[in-house]
Design a protein around this motif. Sequence first.
Motif, PDB file in Angstrom:
ATOM      1  N   UNK A   1     -61.155 -38.835  -8.066  1.00 37.36           N
ATOM      2  CA  UNK A   1     -61.426 -40.026  -8.521  1.00 37.36           C
ATOM      3  C   UNK A   1     -60.708 -41.110  -7.857  1.00 37.36           C
ATOM      4  N   UNK A   2     -61.220 -42.080  -7.305  1.00 30.61           N
ATOM      5  CA  UNK A   2     -60.534 -43.182  -6.804  1.00 30.61           C
ATOM      6  C   UNK A   2     -59.544 -43.861  -7.825  1.00 30.61           C
ATOM      7  N   UNK A   3     -58.427 -44.054  -7.388  1.00 32.82           N
ATOM      8  CA  UNK A   3     -56.813 -44.203  -7.952  1.00 32.82           C
ATOM      9  C   UNK A   3     -57.105 -45.552  -8.688  1.00 32.82           C
ATOM     10  N   UNK A   4     -58.020 -46.442  -8.156  1.00 25.46           N
ATOM     11  CA  UNK A   4     -58.173 -47.777  -8.569  1.00 25.46           C
ATOM     12  C   UNK A   4     -59.365 -48.081  -9.359  1.00 25.46           C
ATOM     13  N   UNK A   5     -60.472 -47.534  -8.965  1.00 24.46           N
ATOM     14  CA  UNK A   5     -61.617 -47.863  -9.793  1.00 24.46           C
ATOM     15  C   UNK A   5     -62.321 -46.536 -10.579  1.00 24.46           C
ATOM     16  N   UNK A   6     -61.823 -45.531 -10.148  1.00 24.79           N
ATOM     17  CA  UNK A   6     -61.938 -44.176 -11.002  1.00 24.79           C
ATOM     18  C   UNK A   6     -63.407 -43.801 -10.569  1.00 24.79           C
ATOM     19  N   UNK A   7     -64.142 -44.344  -9.406  1.00 23.56           N
ATOM     20  CA  UNK A   7     -65.353 -43.595  -8.816  1.00 23.56           C
ATOM     21  C   UNK A   7     -64.813 -42.306  -8.209  1.00 23.56           C
ATOM     22  N   UNK A   8     -66.055 -41.459  -8.419  1.00 19.53           N
ATOM     23  CA  UNK A   8     -65.965 -39.942  -7.866  1.00 19.53           C
ATOM     24  C   UNK A   8     -66.093 -40.111  -6.613  1.00 19.53           C
ATOM     25  N   UNK A   9     -65.335 -39.192  -5.699  1.00 18.85           N
ATOM     26  CA  UNK A   9     -65.084 -39.173  -4.273  1.00 18.85           C
ATOM     27  C   UNK A   9     -66.488 -38.933  -3.437  1.00 18.85           C
ATOM     28  N   UNK A  10     -67.280 -38.308  -4.111  1.00 20.73           N
ATOM     29  CA  UNK A  10     -68.649 -37.908  -3.336  1.00 20.73           C
ATOM     30  C   UNK A  10     -69.669 -39.005  -3.443  1.00 20.73           C
TER      31      UNK A  10
END
Length: 103
Positions: free
Chosen positions: A76-85
Motif C-alpha cells: 500500500x502507498x504510504x501516503x494514499x493507501x492505494x494498492x501497488x498494482x
Amino acid sequence: MTESEFHRAVDAVLARIENALEPHDDLDIDLEGGVLTLGCPDGTKIIVNRQAPNREIWVAARSGGFHFAARDGAWRDTRSGEELFASLAAIIAAQAGVQADFG
C-alpha cells in the motif's frame, strides 16, 4: 517481516509485473538487480525498485515518486493507501498508454 522474507516478497512482485507487461511490445522491460525499468514509447521511464532499509517498494514515474509498504496483506502507498498494482496500472496507462493487467 524479516529481510529475507522482504526480498522474496519483492522478487515475487517484480516478477509479476514483468510477466504481466511482457506481451506489450511498446514497453522496454529490464529487470536487473532488484530494479525494474520500464522504458515508455515517448522515451520516459518508470522505475520500480526495492528499498530494503525501509522494507518498501518505490516507484518513480513522470507523475512523481511513490512508496509502498506491506500492510494488510498488500503493498500500500504510504501516503494514499492505494494498492501497488492498481496504482502502477494507472501510472503505466497515463505515462505509456498501455493497459496493464496484473491479475
